[in-house]
Design a protein around this motif. Structure first.
Motif: not given
Lengths: 171, 417
Positions: B39-64
Protein backbone atom coordinates in the motif's frame (compact mmCIF):
# COMPACT_ATOMS: atom_id res chain seq x y z
CA UNK A 1 -39.15 4.95 22.48
CA UNK A 2 -42.68 5.98 23.28
CA UNK A 3 -45.06 5.64 20.39
CA UNK A 4 -46.30 8.97 19.10
CA UNK A 5 -50.02 9.07 18.42
CA UNK A 6 -50.93 10.71 15.18
CA UNK A 7 -54.02 10.79 13.03
CA UNK A 8 -53.97 9.61 9.47
CA UNK A 9 -56.45 11.01 7.01
CA UNK A 10 -58.14 8.54 4.69
CA UNK A 11 -56.24 9.73 1.63
CA UNK A 12 -52.80 9.44 3.21
CA UNK A 13 -50.59 6.70 1.70
CA UNK A 14 -50.41 5.07 5.14
CA UNK A 15 -54.20 4.58 5.04
CA UNK A 16 -54.02 2.67 1.77
CA UNK A 17 -53.02 -0.97 2.35
CA UNK A 18 -51.25 -1.38 -0.99
CA UNK A 19 -49.10 1.71 -0.37
CA UNK A 20 -48.55 0.88 3.31
CA UNK A 21 -47.13 -2.44 2.16
CA UNK A 22 -44.60 -0.67 -0.07
CA UNK A 23 -43.63 1.70 2.74
CA UNK A 24 -43.05 -1.17 5.15
CA UNK A 25 -41.08 -3.11 2.58
CA UNK A 26 -38.75 -0.14 1.92
CA UNK A 27 -38.17 0.41 5.64
CA UNK A 28 -37.62 -3.27 6.43
CA UNK A 29 -35.14 -3.70 3.61
CA UNK A 30 -32.99 -0.70 4.58
CA UNK A 31 -33.38 -0.12 8.31
CA UNK A 32 -30.17 -1.96 9.22
CA UNK A 33 -28.00 0.30 7.00
CA UNK A 34 -25.70 2.95 8.38
CA UNK A 35 -27.39 6.22 7.46
CA UNK A 36 -30.69 4.53 6.57
CA UNK A 37 -32.73 7.75 6.74
CA UNK A 38 -31.66 9.10 3.35
CA UNK A 39 -31.92 5.75 1.64
CA UNK A 40 -35.45 5.13 2.94
CA UNK A 41 -36.69 8.65 2.15
CA UNK A 42 -35.19 8.55 -1.35
CA UNK A 43 -36.99 5.30 -2.10
CA UNK A 44 -40.28 6.47 -0.62
CA UNK A 45 -40.12 9.68 -2.64
CA UNK A 46 -39.65 7.75 -5.86
CA UNK A 47 -42.15 4.96 -5.09
CA UNK A 48 -44.94 6.92 -3.37
CA UNK A 49 -44.31 10.28 -5.03
CA UNK A 50 -44.21 12.35 -1.84
CA UNK A 51 -43.60 12.04 1.90
CA UNK A 52 -46.59 13.17 3.96
CA UNK A 53 -46.38 14.32 7.59
CA UNK A 54 -47.79 11.03 8.91
CA UNK A 55 -45.27 9.15 6.77
CA UNK A 56 -42.44 11.15 8.33
CA UNK A 57 -43.66 10.27 11.83
CA UNK A 58 -44.01 6.64 10.81
CA UNK A 59 -40.48 6.48 9.33
CA UNK A 60 -39.05 8.07 12.49
CA UNK A 61 -40.81 5.51 14.70
CA UNK A 62 -39.73 2.56 12.60
CA UNK A 63 -36.09 3.75 12.46
CA UNK A 64 -36.08 4.74 16.14
CA UNK A 65 -34.99 8.32 15.54
CA UNK A 66 -36.65 11.66 16.41
CA UNK A 67 -39.34 12.97 14.06
CA UNK A 68 -37.48 16.28 13.99
CA UNK A 69 -34.53 14.54 12.37
CA UNK A 70 -36.65 13.01 9.63
CA UNK A 71 -38.52 16.25 9.04
CA UNK A 72 -35.20 18.11 8.98
CA UNK A 73 -33.87 15.88 6.24
CA UNK A 74 -37.13 16.02 4.25
CA UNK A 75 -37.24 19.80 4.32
CA UNK A 76 -33.52 20.24 3.63
CA UNK A 77 -33.17 18.35 0.36
CA UNK A 78 -35.04 19.70 -2.62
CA UNK A 79 -35.94 16.25 -3.99
CA UNK A 80 -38.34 15.51 -1.16
CA UNK A 81 -41.88 16.84 -1.40
CA UNK A 82 -44.59 16.69 1.24
CA UNK A 83 -47.65 16.94 -0.99
CA UNK A 84 -48.69 15.05 -4.12
CA UNK A 85 -47.37 16.30 -7.43
CA UNK A 86 -48.99 16.17 -10.84
CA UNK A 87 -48.83 13.03 -12.91
CA UNK A 88 -45.99 14.58 -14.88
CA UNK A 89 -43.32 17.06 -13.86
CA UNK A 90 -41.59 19.56 -16.08
CA UNK A 91 -38.38 20.96 -14.60
CA UNK A 92 -36.51 23.97 -15.89
CA UNK A 93 -32.79 24.12 -15.18
CA UNK A 94 -31.68 27.40 -13.63
CA UNK A 95 -27.95 26.75 -13.91
CA UNK A 96 -25.72 29.52 -15.20
CA UNK A 97 -25.31 28.08 -18.69
CA UNK A 98 -29.08 27.50 -19.04
CA UNK A 99 -29.74 31.06 -17.94
CA UNK A 100 -27.35 32.42 -20.52
CA UNK A 101 -28.89 29.95 -22.98
CA UNK A 102 -32.39 31.37 -22.59
CA UNK A 103 -34.34 29.32 -20.04
CA UNK A 104 -36.31 32.42 -18.81
CA UNK A 105 -38.07 32.70 -22.18
CA UNK A 106 -39.01 29.02 -22.05
CA UNK A 107 -40.45 29.35 -18.56
CA UNK A 108 -42.54 32.29 -19.82
CA UNK A 109 -43.80 30.14 -22.67
CA UNK A 110 -44.74 27.32 -20.27
CA UNK A 111 -46.63 29.73 -18.02
CA UNK A 112 -48.59 30.97 -21.03
CA UNK A 113 -49.49 27.49 -22.24
CA UNK A 114 -50.32 25.83 -18.92
CA UNK A 115 -51.51 28.80 -16.87
CA UNK A 116 -49.46 27.90 -13.80
CA UNK A 117 -46.26 29.18 -12.24
CA UNK A 118 -43.23 27.03 -11.38
CA UNK A 119 -44.02 25.22 -8.13
CA UNK A 120 -47.68 24.79 -9.08
CA UNK A 121 -49.70 21.98 -10.59
CA UNK A 122 -52.29 22.36 -13.34
CA UNK A 123 -55.91 22.20 -12.20
CA UNK A 124 -56.47 18.78 -13.71
CA UNK A 125 -53.59 17.42 -11.60
CA UNK A 126 -51.66 16.43 -14.70
CA UNK A 127 -48.56 18.63 -14.88
CA UNK A 128 -46.38 20.18 -12.18
CA UNK A 129 -43.92 22.88 -13.17
CA UNK A 130 -40.70 23.06 -11.21
CA UNK A 131 -37.42 24.88 -11.39
CA UNK A 132 -34.25 23.07 -10.45
CA UNK A 133 -30.62 23.96 -9.98
CA UNK A 134 -27.98 22.85 -12.44
CA UNK A 135 -28.63 19.28 -13.63
CA UNK A 136 -25.10 18.87 -14.94
CA UNK A 137 -25.86 18.92 -18.66
CA UNK A 138 -24.61 22.43 -19.37
CA UNK A 139 -23.27 21.56 -22.82
CA UNK A 140 -26.90 21.07 -23.89
CA UNK A 141 -28.20 24.33 -22.40
CA UNK A 142 -30.96 25.33 -22.05
CA UNK A 143 -32.26 22.13 -20.49
CA UNK A 144 -35.82 21.04 -19.68
CA UNK A 145 -36.40 17.77 -17.82
CA UNK A 146 -39.78 16.18 -18.50
CA UNK A 147 -40.46 13.37 -16.04
CA UNK A 148 -37.17 11.49 -16.30
CA UNK A 149 -36.11 12.56 -19.77
CA UNK A 150 -33.67 15.35 -20.35
CA UNK A 151 -34.25 17.65 -23.32
CA UNK A 152 -31.40 19.89 -24.42
CA UNK A 153 -31.13 22.97 -26.65
CA UNK A 154 -34.83 23.70 -26.22
CA UNK A 155 -36.13 26.77 -28.09
CA UNK A 156 -39.26 28.66 -26.98
CA UNK A 157 -41.01 27.95 -30.30
CA UNK A 158 -40.27 24.22 -29.98
CA UNK A 159 -41.49 23.95 -26.40
CA UNK A 160 -45.24 23.52 -27.15
CA UNK A 161 -44.41 20.50 -29.30
CA UNK A 162 -42.23 19.09 -26.56
CA UNK A 163 -44.92 19.03 -23.87
CA UNK A 164 -47.70 17.77 -26.17
CA UNK A 165 -46.80 14.19 -25.29
CA UNK A 166 -47.71 14.70 -21.63
CA UNK A 167 -50.76 16.91 -22.11
CA UNK A 168 -54.01 14.96 -21.73
CA UNK A 169 -55.97 14.53 -24.94
CA UNK A 170 -53.05 15.62 -27.09
CA UNK A 171 -51.08 12.40 -27.43
CA UNK B 1 -4.22 15.13 -29.86
CA UNK B 2 -2.78 11.94 -28.49
CA UNK B 3 -4.94 9.12 -27.20
CA UNK B 4 -7.38 9.87 -24.40
CA UNK B 5 -6.39 9.01 -20.83
CA UNK B 6 -9.62 9.65 -18.93
CA UNK B 7 -12.14 9.68 -21.78
CA UNK B 8 -10.80 6.46 -23.31
CA UNK B 9 -14.36 5.56 -24.33
CA UNK B 10 -14.02 8.17 -27.07
CA UNK B 11 -11.33 5.94 -28.63
CA UNK B 12 -12.75 2.55 -27.65
CA UNK B 13 -16.46 1.88 -28.24
CA UNK B 14 -18.49 0.12 -25.51
CA UNK B 15 -15.83 0.67 -22.89
CA UNK B 16 -18.61 0.76 -20.29
CA UNK B 17 -18.93 -3.02 -20.67
CA UNK B 18 -16.76 -5.09 -18.38
CA UNK B 19 -15.39 -7.49 -21.00
CA UNK B 20 -14.43 -4.62 -23.33
CA UNK B 21 -12.74 -2.77 -20.47
CA UNK B 22 -10.82 -5.90 -19.47
CA UNK B 23 -9.73 -6.60 -23.04
CA UNK B 24 -8.25 -3.13 -23.14
CA UNK B 25 -6.03 -3.49 -20.13
CA UNK B 26 -8.75 -3.01 -17.53
CA UNK B 27 -8.04 -4.04 -13.93
CA UNK B 28 -4.37 -4.71 -14.70
CA UNK B 29 -3.39 -1.75 -12.51
CA UNK B 30 -5.30 -2.96 -9.44
CA UNK B 31 -4.03 -6.50 -10.01
CA UNK B 32 -0.45 -5.20 -10.21
CA UNK B 33 -0.96 -3.05 -7.10
CA UNK B 34 -2.49 -5.71 -4.87
CA UNK B 35 -0.25 -8.56 -6.03
CA UNK B 36 3.12 -6.85 -6.35
CA UNK B 37 3.02 -3.51 -4.52
CA UNK B 38 2.66 -2.59 -0.88
CA UNK B 39 0.00 0.00 0.00
CA UNK B 40 2.81 2.43 0.81
CA UNK B 41 4.34 1.88 -2.63
CA UNK B 42 1.02 2.74 -4.31
CA UNK B 43 0.73 5.85 -2.16
CA UNK B 44 4.28 6.90 -3.00
CA UNK B 45 3.78 6.38 -6.71
CA UNK B 46 0.74 8.67 -6.62
CA UNK B 47 2.63 11.19 -4.50
CA UNK B 48 5.54 11.15 -6.98
CA UNK B 49 3.17 11.65 -9.91
CA UNK B 50 2.17 15.04 -8.52
CA UNK B 51 -1.53 14.32 -9.19
CA UNK B 52 -3.69 17.06 -7.71
CA UNK B 53 -7.34 16.81 -6.72
CA UNK B 54 -9.61 17.54 -9.67
CA UNK B 55 -12.65 18.52 -7.64
CA UNK B 56 -11.62 22.15 -7.36
CA UNK B 57 -9.08 22.69 -4.61
CA UNK B 58 -6.15 21.11 -6.46
CA UNK B 59 -4.70 19.57 -3.31
CA UNK B 60 -1.99 16.92 -3.93
CA UNK B 61 -3.77 13.55 -3.81
CA UNK B 62 -0.89 11.46 -2.41
CA UNK B 63 -0.35 13.93 0.38
CA UNK B 64 -4.06 13.85 1.27
CA UNK B 65 -3.87 10.07 1.64
CA UNK B 66 -0.74 10.25 3.78
CA UNK B 67 -2.61 12.23 6.48
CA UNK B 68 -4.58 9.14 7.56
CA UNK B 69 -3.27 7.91 10.91
CA UNK B 70 -1.99 4.34 11.04
CA UNK B 71 -3.30 3.71 14.53
CA UNK B 72 -7.00 4.45 13.98
CA UNK B 73 -9.14 1.93 12.11
CA UNK B 74 -11.13 1.31 9.98
CA UNK B 75 -10.30 3.71 7.17
CA UNK B 76 -12.86 4.72 4.56
CA UNK B 77 -12.58 6.08 1.05
CA UNK B 78 -15.40 8.17 -0.40
CA UNK B 79 -15.73 9.07 -4.06
CA UNK B 80 -17.29 12.48 -4.51
CA UNK B 81 -19.67 12.10 -7.45
CA UNK B 82 -21.88 14.97 -6.33
CA UNK B 83 -21.07 16.99 -9.42
CA UNK B 84 -23.30 20.01 -8.81
CA UNK B 85 -21.32 23.09 -9.76
CA UNK B 86 -23.23 24.95 -12.48
CA UNK B 87 -21.15 24.53 -15.64
CA UNK B 88 -19.50 21.27 -14.57
CA UNK B 89 -20.46 18.10 -16.40
CA UNK B 90 -17.20 16.16 -16.71
CA UNK B 91 -17.79 13.41 -14.15
CA UNK B 92 -21.16 12.52 -15.65
CA UNK B 93 -19.41 11.46 -18.87
CA UNK B 94 -16.86 9.35 -16.97
CA UNK B 95 -19.57 7.65 -14.91
CA UNK B 96 -21.75 6.97 -17.93
CA UNK B 97 -19.14 5.91 -20.46
CA UNK B 98 -16.00 4.83 -18.61
CA UNK B 99 -17.31 3.66 -15.22
CA UNK B 100 -14.88 0.78 -14.73
CA UNK B 101 -11.79 2.98 -14.93
CA UNK B 102 -13.32 5.13 -12.20
CA UNK B 103 -14.17 2.06 -10.09
CA UNK B 104 -10.66 0.69 -10.56
CA UNK B 105 -9.26 4.03 -9.42
CA UNK B 106 -11.47 3.94 -6.36
CA UNK B 107 -10.20 0.44 -5.60
CA UNK B 108 -6.59 1.65 -5.90
CA UNK B 109 -7.26 4.50 -3.49
CA UNK B 110 -8.91 2.10 -1.06
CA UNK B 111 -5.96 -0.31 -1.27
CA UNK B 112 -3.42 2.48 -0.76
CA UNK B 113 -5.02 3.54 2.53
CA UNK B 114 -6.11 -0.02 3.42
CA UNK B 115 -9.82 0.71 3.50
CA UNK B 116 -12.14 -2.29 3.24
CA UNK B 117 -15.24 -0.25 2.48
CA UNK B 118 -15.51 2.54 -0.05
CA UNK B 119 -18.55 4.72 -0.72
CA UNK B 120 -19.62 6.50 -3.86
CA UNK B 121 -21.78 9.55 -3.14
CA UNK B 122 -23.79 10.58 -6.19
CA UNK B 123 -26.01 13.62 -6.48
CA UNK B 124 -29.72 12.75 -6.46
CA UNK B 125 -30.06 13.71 -10.12
CA UNK B 126 -27.68 10.85 -10.99
CA UNK B 127 -30.08 8.09 -9.90
CA UNK B 128 -29.98 6.39 -13.28
CA UNK B 129 -26.18 6.46 -13.21
CA UNK B 130 -26.24 5.08 -9.67
CA UNK B 131 -28.37 2.17 -10.80
CA UNK B 132 -25.93 1.41 -13.62
CA UNK B 133 -22.96 1.66 -11.26
CA UNK B 134 -24.70 -0.83 -8.96
CA UNK B 135 -24.88 -3.24 -11.90
CA UNK B 136 -21.18 -2.67 -12.66
CA UNK B 137 -20.30 -3.36 -9.02
CA UNK B 138 -22.38 -6.58 -9.05
CA UNK B 139 -20.44 -7.71 -12.11
CA UNK B 140 -17.14 -7.08 -10.32
CA UNK B 141 -18.24 -9.19 -7.35
CA UNK B 142 -19.26 -11.96 -9.75
CA UNK B 143 -15.86 -11.80 -11.49
CA UNK B 144 -14.00 -11.93 -8.19
CA UNK B 145 -12.62 -8.43 -8.69
CA UNK B 146 -14.38 -7.22 -5.54
CA UNK B 147 -15.19 -8.94 -2.27
CA UNK B 148 -13.10 -11.05 0.07
CA UNK B 149 -9.48 -12.11 -0.44
CA UNK B 150 -8.78 -10.35 -3.72
CA UNK B 151 -6.30 -12.02 -6.09
CA UNK B 152 -5.43 -14.60 -3.47
CA UNK B 153 -4.29 -12.03 -0.90
CA UNK B 154 -5.80 -11.15 2.46
CA UNK B 155 -7.18 -7.87 1.19
CA UNK B 156 -10.98 -7.46 1.00
CA UNK B 157 -12.94 -4.59 -0.46
CA UNK B 158 -16.63 -3.71 -0.74
CA UNK B 159 -18.10 -0.76 -2.68
CA UNK B 160 -21.36 1.02 -1.83
CA UNK B 161 -23.29 3.67 -3.75
CA UNK B 162 -25.21 6.37 -1.95
CA UNK B 163 -27.62 8.86 -3.48
CA UNK B 164 -28.09 12.46 -2.44
CA UNK B 165 -31.39 14.26 -2.86
CA UNK B 166 -30.77 17.58 -4.52
CA UNK B 167 -28.49 19.75 -2.40
CA UNK B 168 -25.52 21.58 -3.93
CA UNK B 169 -23.83 21.86 -0.55
CA UNK B 170 -23.35 18.09 -0.37
CA UNK B 171 -20.40 18.44 -2.75
CA UNK B 172 -18.56 20.02 0.18
CA UNK B 173 -16.74 17.08 1.68
CA UNK B 174 -17.89 17.24 5.28
CA UNK B 175 -21.51 17.98 4.26
CA UNK B 176 -21.23 14.95 1.99
CA UNK B 177 -20.18 12.80 4.95
CA UNK B 178 -23.13 14.10 6.98
CA UNK B 179 -25.45 13.22 4.11
CA UNK B 180 -24.13 9.64 3.86
CA UNK B 181 -24.74 9.28 7.58
CA UNK B 182 -28.38 10.24 6.96
CA UNK B 183 -28.33 13.79 8.30
CA UNK B 184 -28.86 17.26 6.89
CA UNK B 185 -26.10 18.10 4.46
CA UNK B 186 -24.45 20.74 6.60
CA UNK B 187 -20.66 21.14 6.71
CA UNK B 188 -18.77 20.29 9.87
CA UNK B 189 -16.50 22.59 11.77
CA UNK B 190 -12.84 21.76 11.13
CA UNK B 191 -10.60 20.62 12.72
CA UNK B 192 -10.91 17.70 13.16
CA UNK B 193 -10.42 17.06 9.46
CA UNK B 194 -11.92 14.04 7.68
CA UNK B 195 -8.45 12.46 7.58
CA UNK B 196 -8.80 11.78 11.30
CA UNK B 197 -12.55 12.16 11.94
CA UNK B 198 -14.49 11.45 8.78
CA UNK B 199 -17.26 9.07 7.85
CA UNK B 200 -18.87 7.53 10.96
CA UNK B 201 -16.10 9.26 12.92
CA UNK B 202 -13.31 7.27 11.25
CA UNK B 203 -10.31 8.40 9.16
CA UNK B 204 -11.58 9.08 5.66
CA UNK B 205 -10.20 10.06 2.28
CA UNK B 206 -12.55 11.90 -0.09
CA UNK B 207 -11.57 12.16 -3.74
CA UNK B 208 -13.30 13.49 -6.83
CA UNK B 209 -14.37 11.10 -9.61
CA UNK B 210 -11.90 12.57 -12.11
CA UNK B 211 -9.03 12.32 -9.61
CA UNK B 212 -9.74 8.63 -9.04
CA UNK B 213 -10.05 7.94 -12.76
CA UNK B 214 -6.45 9.16 -13.15
CA UNK B 215 -5.11 6.44 -10.85
CA UNK B 216 -5.17 3.30 -13.03
CA UNK B 217 -2.96 4.85 -15.76
CA UNK B 218 -0.59 6.26 -13.11
CA UNK B 219 -0.09 2.86 -11.47
CA UNK B 220 0.15 1.12 -14.84
CA UNK B 221 2.55 3.52 -16.55
CA UNK B 222 4.25 5.11 -13.57
CA UNK B 223 4.68 8.55 -12.08
CA UNK B 224 7.43 9.52 -14.53
CA UNK B 225 5.09 9.05 -17.49
CA UNK B 226 2.37 11.10 -15.83
CA UNK B 227 4.74 13.99 -15.29
CA UNK B 228 5.47 14.23 -19.01
CA UNK B 229 1.93 15.63 -19.37
CA UNK B 230 0.75 19.06 -18.32
CA UNK B 231 3.02 21.51 -16.52
CA UNK B 232 5.68 20.98 -13.89
CA UNK B 233 3.49 21.93 -10.93
CA UNK B 234 0.19 20.79 -12.46
CA UNK B 235 0.99 17.52 -14.22
CA UNK B 236 -1.47 15.45 -16.20
CA UNK B 237 -4.51 16.11 -18.31
CA UNK B 238 -7.70 17.80 -17.16
CA UNK B 239 -11.22 17.69 -18.44
CA UNK B 240 -12.44 21.18 -19.24
CA UNK B 241 -16.22 21.58 -19.31
CA UNK B 242 -16.93 24.35 -21.79
CA UNK B 243 -20.37 25.96 -21.86
CA UNK B 244 -22.21 29.25 -22.27
CA UNK B 245 -21.89 31.48 -25.35
CA UNK B 246 -19.68 29.23 -27.45
CA UNK B 247 -20.20 27.33 -30.70
CA UNK B 248 -19.19 23.87 -29.53
CA UNK B 249 -19.89 23.43 -25.83
CA UNK B 250 -18.75 20.14 -24.36
CA UNK B 251 -16.06 18.31 -22.43
CA UNK B 252 -12.48 18.60 -23.64
CA UNK B 253 -9.67 16.48 -22.24
CA UNK B 254 -6.52 18.57 -22.64
CA UNK B 255 -3.15 18.85 -20.89
CA UNK B 256 -3.12 21.23 -17.95
CA UNK B 257 -1.51 24.44 -19.14
CA UNK B 258 -3.58 24.72 -22.33
CA UNK B 259 -4.55 28.36 -22.84
CA UNK B 260 -8.10 29.68 -22.61
CA UNK B 261 -7.71 30.86 -26.21
CA UNK B 262 -6.98 27.36 -27.48
CA UNK B 263 -9.90 25.86 -25.54
CA UNK B 264 -12.42 28.48 -26.62
CA UNK B 265 -11.39 29.17 -30.21
CA UNK B 266 -9.54 26.06 -31.44
CA UNK B 267 -11.62 23.40 -29.68
CA UNK B 268 -14.79 25.28 -28.82
CA UNK B 269 -15.22 26.85 -32.26
CA UNK B 270 -15.39 30.45 -31.02
CA UNK B 271 -18.34 32.67 -30.21
CA UNK B 272 -21.67 32.24 -32.09
CA UNK B 273 -23.63 34.82 -34.08
CA UNK B 274 -20.61 37.00 -34.80
CA UNK B 275 -20.54 38.28 -31.24
CA UNK B 276 -17.39 38.95 -29.25
CA UNK B 277 -16.29 37.34 -26.02
CA UNK B 278 -16.73 39.55 -22.99
CA UNK B 279 -15.90 37.50 -19.92
CA UNK B 280 -14.96 34.05 -18.65
CA UNK B 281 -15.98 32.21 -15.51
CA UNK B 282 -13.30 29.54 -15.06
CA UNK B 283 -14.80 27.59 -12.17
CA UNK B 284 -18.55 27.58 -12.76
CA UNK B 285 -20.85 29.75 -10.67
CA UNK B 286 -18.26 29.83 -7.87
CA UNK B 287 -15.83 31.63 -10.11
CA UNK B 288 -14.70 35.20 -10.27
CA UNK B 289 -15.76 36.91 -13.50
CA UNK B 290 -12.65 37.53 -15.58
CA UNK B 291 -12.69 40.08 -18.42
CA UNK B 292 -11.72 38.17 -21.56
CA UNK B 293 -8.83 40.36 -22.68
CA UNK B 294 -5.69 39.05 -24.40
CA UNK B 295 -3.95 38.57 -21.09
CA UNK B 296 -6.73 36.30 -19.86
CA UNK B 297 -7.08 34.40 -23.12
CA UNK B 298 -3.34 33.67 -23.26
CA UNK B 299 -3.23 32.45 -19.66
CA UNK B 300 -2.44 28.73 -19.40
CA UNK B 301 -5.14 26.82 -17.56
CA UNK B 302 -3.29 25.23 -14.65
CA UNK B 303 -3.62 25.65 -10.90
CA UNK B 304 -0.82 28.24 -10.57
CA UNK B 305 -1.18 30.38 -13.68
CA UNK B 306 -4.87 31.25 -13.46
CA UNK B 307 -4.40 32.15 -9.82
CA UNK B 308 -1.26 34.23 -10.48
CA UNK B 309 -2.36 35.97 -13.68
CA UNK B 310 -6.06 36.38 -13.12
CA UNK B 311 -6.47 35.99 -9.38
CA UNK B 312 -9.02 33.29 -10.26
CA UNK B 313 -8.79 29.69 -9.05
CA UNK B 314 -9.03 27.09 -11.81
CA UNK B 315 -11.41 25.14 -9.59
CA UNK B 316 -13.17 22.29 -11.36
CA UNK B 317 -12.26 23.89 -14.73
CA UNK B 318 -15.84 24.51 -15.77
CA UNK B 319 -15.35 27.32 -18.21
CA UNK B 320 -18.47 29.39 -18.83
CA UNK B 321 -18.18 31.86 -21.71
CA UNK B 322 -20.13 35.13 -21.67
CA UNK B 323 -20.47 37.24 -24.80
CA UNK B 324 -21.14 40.95 -25.23
CA UNK B 325 -24.92 40.46 -25.01
CA UNK B 326 -24.70 39.47 -21.34
CA UNK B 327 -25.06 42.15 -18.66
CA UNK B 328 -22.87 41.12 -15.74
CA UNK B 329 -25.24 42.59 -13.14
CA UNK B 330 -27.92 40.29 -14.46
CA UNK B 331 -25.53 37.35 -14.32
CA UNK B 332 -24.49 38.20 -10.76
CA UNK B 333 -28.16 38.34 -9.78
CA UNK B 334 -28.70 34.80 -11.08
CA UNK B 335 -25.56 33.51 -9.39
CA UNK B 336 -26.45 35.05 -6.03
CA UNK B 337 -29.96 33.58 -6.18
CA UNK B 338 -28.47 30.17 -6.82
CA UNK B 339 -26.28 30.43 -3.72
CA UNK B 340 -29.09 31.85 -1.61
CA UNK B 341 -31.20 28.84 -2.50
CA UNK B 342 -28.36 26.40 -1.83
CA UNK B 343 -27.03 27.95 1.37
CA UNK B 344 -27.46 25.29 4.04
CA UNK B 345 -28.32 27.79 6.78
CA UNK B 346 -25.81 26.58 9.32
CA UNK B 347 -23.59 29.65 9.57
CA UNK B 348 -24.94 33.18 9.80
CA UNK B 349 -22.62 35.03 7.38
CA UNK B 350 -23.67 32.81 4.49
CA UNK B 351 -27.35 32.40 5.37
CA UNK B 352 -27.97 36.10 5.98
CA UNK B 353 -25.35 37.33 3.54
CA UNK B 354 -26.73 35.50 0.52
CA UNK B 355 -30.22 36.66 1.56
CA UNK B 356 -29.25 40.34 1.67
CA UNK B 357 -27.16 40.11 -1.47
CA UNK B 358 -30.07 38.55 -3.32
CA UNK B 359 -32.34 41.46 -2.37
CA UNK B 360 -29.80 43.97 -3.62
CA UNK B 361 -29.00 42.16 -6.87
CA UNK B 362 -32.69 41.67 -7.59
CA UNK B 363 -33.30 45.38 -7.11
CA UNK B 364 -30.38 46.26 -9.36
CA UNK B 365 -31.39 43.81 -12.08
CA UNK B 366 -34.99 45.03 -11.97
CA UNK B 367 -33.89 48.66 -12.38
CA UNK B 368 -35.29 49.63 -8.96
CA UNK B 369 -32.01 50.26 -7.18
CA UNK B 370 -30.55 53.49 -5.80
CA UNK B 371 -27.01 54.41 -6.91
CA UNK B 372 -25.66 53.55 -3.44
CA UNK B 373 -26.93 49.98 -3.72
CA UNK B 374 -23.94 48.92 -5.83
CA UNK B 375 -21.52 49.87 -3.06
CA UNK B 376 -23.79 48.41 -0.42
CA UNK B 377 -23.82 45.11 -2.30
CA UNK B 378 -20.05 45.19 -2.50
CA UNK B 379 -19.78 45.85 1.24
CA UNK B 380 -22.14 42.99 2.13
CA UNK B 381 -20.12 40.61 -0.05
CA UNK B 382 -16.79 41.71 1.40
CA UNK B 383 -18.18 41.37 4.92
CA UNK B 384 -18.91 37.72 4.21
CA UNK B 385 -15.45 36.90 2.89
CA UNK B 386 -13.27 34.98 5.30
CA UNK B 387 -16.10 34.49 7.78
CA UNK B 388 -18.10 31.57 6.42
CA UNK B 389 -17.98 28.03 7.76
CA UNK B 390 -17.27 26.47 4.37
CA UNK B 391 -16.23 27.46 0.88
CA UNK B 392 -19.81 27.80 -0.41
CA UNK B 393 -20.24 31.07 1.45
CA UNK B 394 -16.99 32.43 0.04
CA UNK B 395 -17.90 31.29 -3.46
CA UNK B 396 -21.22 33.13 -3.34
CA UNK B 397 -19.35 36.43 -3.16
CA UNK B 398 -16.84 35.76 -5.96
CA UNK B 399 -19.00 36.83 -8.87
CA UNK B 400 -20.32 39.80 -6.88
CA UNK B 401 -17.05 41.46 -5.92
CA UNK B 402 -15.27 40.68 -9.19
CA UNK B 403 -18.33 41.67 -11.23
CA UNK B 404 -18.55 45.07 -9.54
CA UNK B 405 -14.80 45.59 -9.79
CA UNK B 406 -14.42 44.70 -13.45
CA UNK B 407 -17.84 45.49 -14.91
CA UNK B 408 -19.17 48.35 -12.82
CA UNK B 409 -20.58 50.00 -15.92
CA UNK B 410 -23.02 47.10 -16.36
CA UNK B 411 -24.38 47.71 -12.87
CA UNK B 412 -24.55 51.47 -13.33
CA UNK B 413 -26.42 51.10 -16.59
CA UNK B 414 -29.23 49.35 -14.71
CA UNK B 415 -29.23 51.78 -11.81
CA UNK B 416 -29.06 55.06 -13.71
CA UNK B 417 -31.58 54.28 -16.39
Amino acid sequence: MAEIKFSISSNDPLAKPELKKIIDEVIDRNKHLNGATMVVLNELQSKIGFISRPMQVYVAQRLGIPVSQVHGVVSFYSFFTTSPRGKHTVKFCLGTACYVGGIPQIIEKAKQILGVEPGQTTEDGEITLEVCRCVGACSQAPVVVIDEDLHGRVRPNKFPQLIKSIQPGQE
Amino acid sequence: MSAYILYRHRDIPNLNQLDVYQKNGGFEAIKKAIKTMSPAAVLNEVKDSGLRGRGGAGFPTGMKWSFLPGNLWPHYVVANADESEPGTFKDREILESNPFQFLEGLMLAAYAVQANDAYIYLRGEFWQIARRLDTCIEELYAEGLLGDKLFGTKYSLRLHTHLGAGAYICGEETALLESIEGHLGQPRLRPPFPATFGLFGKPTVINNVETLTNLPPIIEKGAAWFKTLGTEKSPGVKIFSLSGCVNKPGNYELPLGTTFRELIFTHGGGIPDGRTIKAIMSAGASSVIVPADDRALDTPMDYESTQANLNAPLGSASVIILDDSVNMAWLVNKTVHFFRHESCGKCTPCREGTYWMSHLTRRIAAGEAAPDDIDLLNIVARQMQGKCLCALGEFSTMAVTSGIEKFRADFEKLVNH
